[in-house]
Design an enzyme around this catalytic site. Structure first.
Site, short mmCIF file in Angstrom:
data_model
loop_
_atom_site.label_atom_id
_atom_site.label_comp_id
_atom_site.label_asym_id
_atom_site.label_seq_id
_atom_site.Cartn_x
_atom_site.Cartn_y
_atom_site.Cartn_z
N SER A 131 0.77 -1.21 0.00
CA SER A 131 0.01 0.07 0.01
C SER A 131 0.85 1.25 0.04
CB SER A 131 -0.89 -0.01 1.13
OG SER A 131 -1.69 1.31 1.29
N LYS A 186 -4.38 -6.26 3.95
CA LYS A 186 -4.41 -5.40 3.26
C LYS A 186 -5.92 -5.12 2.68
CE LYS A 186 -3.22 -2.66 -0.13
NZ LYS A 186 -3.94 -2.36 -1.36
N HIS A 189 -7.22 -2.96 5.51
CA HIS A 189 -6.73 -1.68 5.34
C HIS A 189 -7.31 -0.89 4.52
CE1 HIS A 189 -4.46 0.96 2.88
NE2 HIS A 189 -3.62 1.26 3.86
N ASN A 190 -7.97 -1.38 3.26
CA ASN A 190 -8.73 -0.55 2.49
C ASN A 190 -10.24 -0.30 2.67
OD1 ASN A 190 -6.24 -1.43 0.92
ND2 ASN A 190 -7.44 -1.71 -1.03
N GLU A 193 -9.69 2.32 5.06
CA GLU A 193 -9.52 3.46 4.24
C GLU A 193 -11.02 4.15 3.86
OE1 GLU A 193 -6.48 2.95 1.30
OE2 GLU A 193 -7.94 3.82 -0.08
#
Ligand code: 2AM
Length: 486
Positions: A131, A186, A189-190, A193
């Site tokens: 990222s 990940k 994480h997105n 976000e």
């Protein structure tokens, strides 16, 4: 045959791939490169890569032959069938103990499947989240690797060298866990976000609608917030976006941009995982749906003509409201991360993965889109108690939520009264109030389920695990339906 000279190979010279190669090279690795359209190999080696320790390969066989053992090959191609195609192409040239690394935006179940298939062939497979966008790839991304742990000692020095570093020099890269754990983290994480971005948008909307602030004034507010508990990359770029004027008209650029959001699917995947594991991930769910609602632009324009709401009239002190919005954003963010970690714990349990919670906070602390000072506090919480059930129960975060909640509640009340939609902030508050309730109205819900479907219930005056059924109407039988859990 020439002696292999390259430390690592990389397949897929799109911008992320190229930048990772340059980053690895500048940290001491000799990198072999290959791309399906081989003209790109030459363009790169003779262009951005000129004079650097690169080996251009025109076939995967040449690429493999140029690598020192254990061979390490990073695949940076389009997620999906392209990854399988590249693996198939490579396999005839690989030997047991070689390492394949998928650094694309792969959906984690694919990584789990590939890790299992390749293990059976003696190949060590790593699926890693990367990222930080193009710039991060070049200057220091956050790297979230998972897969075959035997691969980690070989991959670690290269990855930790190129990763972003936090203030004390610690790299934002650590081993996440087995199989698809790296890509799973990940993905979360997105999702986080999505939540952070939606929260910032709600704060902006509140200041715009309730206080009539102009972008330049909000720029000042975000600049101030970026020096406090909200210090983060996303607050920082929002500050800068709000100060940017369209060069042609001089109008704030943000006012010229159509309010219809796009999405590529990682937020949705995160929410689907939450539904699959039965984890309340309400804030990210609302953030995904907020994008969906925004994209129904034409429908909203029609609806706006007929569905009126309250007249917007905020009569309180603007300074207090801005401080309250900061607290609402902060507290909601704590909830969002608490929910995200709860999802990781739930998936960890389901998949049998031991996810490194503190390590995840550290990996997100720098280099990636959600980087923030706040993640340092999350790292501290998991360092103190690696088995923490829920982030809100860490004494620091408990204290912060209690400190923020008055302002948070005032903001939600003002938004509801004035008709400003704040799905993320208000759902976060609902979760907070639900989570801190030792008694929810699910007693009535269980009664309803038992009434119409004989689904049975447990009783407050009997031990857990004993199930009862009532013949509510006198018409039903005494047979209960089999109980099941989602
Ligand atoms: P290309 O330059 O030959 O299109 C991003 O699309 C990267 O993925 C590019 O480097 C692209 O190669 C590569 N890619 C996409 N599909 C692929 C496939 N089926 N096999 C190999 N590489 C592929």
């Amino acid at each position: 045959m020439t002696t292999p000279t390259a430390d690592i190979g990389l397949i897929g010279l799109a911008v992320m791939g190229e930048n990772l190669v340059l980053n690895m090279e500048s940290h001491g690795s000799t990198v072999a490169v290959y791309n399906r359209t081989t003209s790109k190999v030459d363009e790169f080696v003779n262009g951005r890569g000129k004079g650097k320790k690169l080996v251009g390969a025109h076939t995967v066989q040449d690429l493999v032959a140029s690598l020192k053992r254990p061979r390490k090959i990073m695949i940076m191609v389009k997620a999906g069938s392209a990854v399988d195609a590249v693996i198939e192409e490579l396999l005839p040239f690989l030997e047991p103990g070689d390492i394949l690394i998928d650094g694309g935006n792969t959906h984690f179940p694919d990584t789990t499947r590939r890790a299992k298939d390749l293990k059976a062939k003696g190949i060590l497979f790593v699926g890693t989240g990367v990222s930080g966008g193009e710039e991060g790839a070049l200057k220091g991304p956050s790297i979230m690797p998972g897969g075959d742990p035997e691969a980690w000692p070989s991959v670690k020095p290269i990855f930790q060298a190129i990763a972003a570093k936090v203030d004390d020099g610690t790299p934002c890269c650590d081993w996440v866990g087995p199989e698809g754990a790296g890509h799973f983290v990940k993905m979360v994480h997105n999702g986080i976000e999505y939540g952070d971005m939606q929260l910032i948008c709600e704060a902006y909307d509140l200041m715009k609608t309730l206080l009539g602030l102009k972008p330049a004034e909000m720029h000042d507010v975000f600049a101030r917030w970026n020096k406090g508990v909200l210090d983060s990359y996303l607050v920082e770029i929002t500050r800068d976006i709000l100060a940017y004027n369209d060069p042609d008209s001089g109008t704030p650029m943000v006012d010229l941009i159509l309010d219809a959001a796009g999405q590529k699917g990682t937020g949705k995947w995160t929410v689907v995982s939450a539904l699959d594991t039965g984890t309340p991930l309400t804030l990210i769910g609302e953030a995904v749906f907020a994008r969906c609602l925004s994209s129904q632009k034409d429908e909203r324009v029609e609806a706006a003509k007929v569905l009126s709401g309250p007249k917007t009239k905020y009569e309180g002190d603007p300074k207090t409201l801005i401080d309250d919005i900061e607290m609402a954003l902060y507290a909601s963010k704590v909830i969002s991360y608490a929910q995200g970690y709860a999802l990781m714990n739930a998936m960890g349990k389901e998949a049998g993965w031991e996810i490194n919670n503190g390590g995840v906070a550290l990996m997100w602390r720098g280099g990636c889109i959600i980087r923030s000072a706040f993640l340092g506090k999350i790292k501290e919480a998991f360092d103190k108690n690696p088995k923490l059930t829920n982030l809100v129960l860490d004494p620091y975060f408990t204290g912060e939520l209690l400190r923020a909640q008055e302002g948070w509640r005032r903001v939600c009340a003002a938004a509801v009264t004035n008709g400003v939609p704040i799905p993320a902030m208000s759902s976060a508050l609902a979760y907070f109030d639900g989570y801190r309730s030792d008694r929810l109205p699910a007693n009535l819900l269980q009664a309803q389920r038992d009434f119409f479907g004989a689904h049975t219930y447990e009783r407050t005056d009997k031990p857990r695990g004993q199930y009862f059924h009532t013949n509510w109407t006198g018409r039903g039988g005494t047979t209960s339906s089999t109980s099941y859990n989602v």
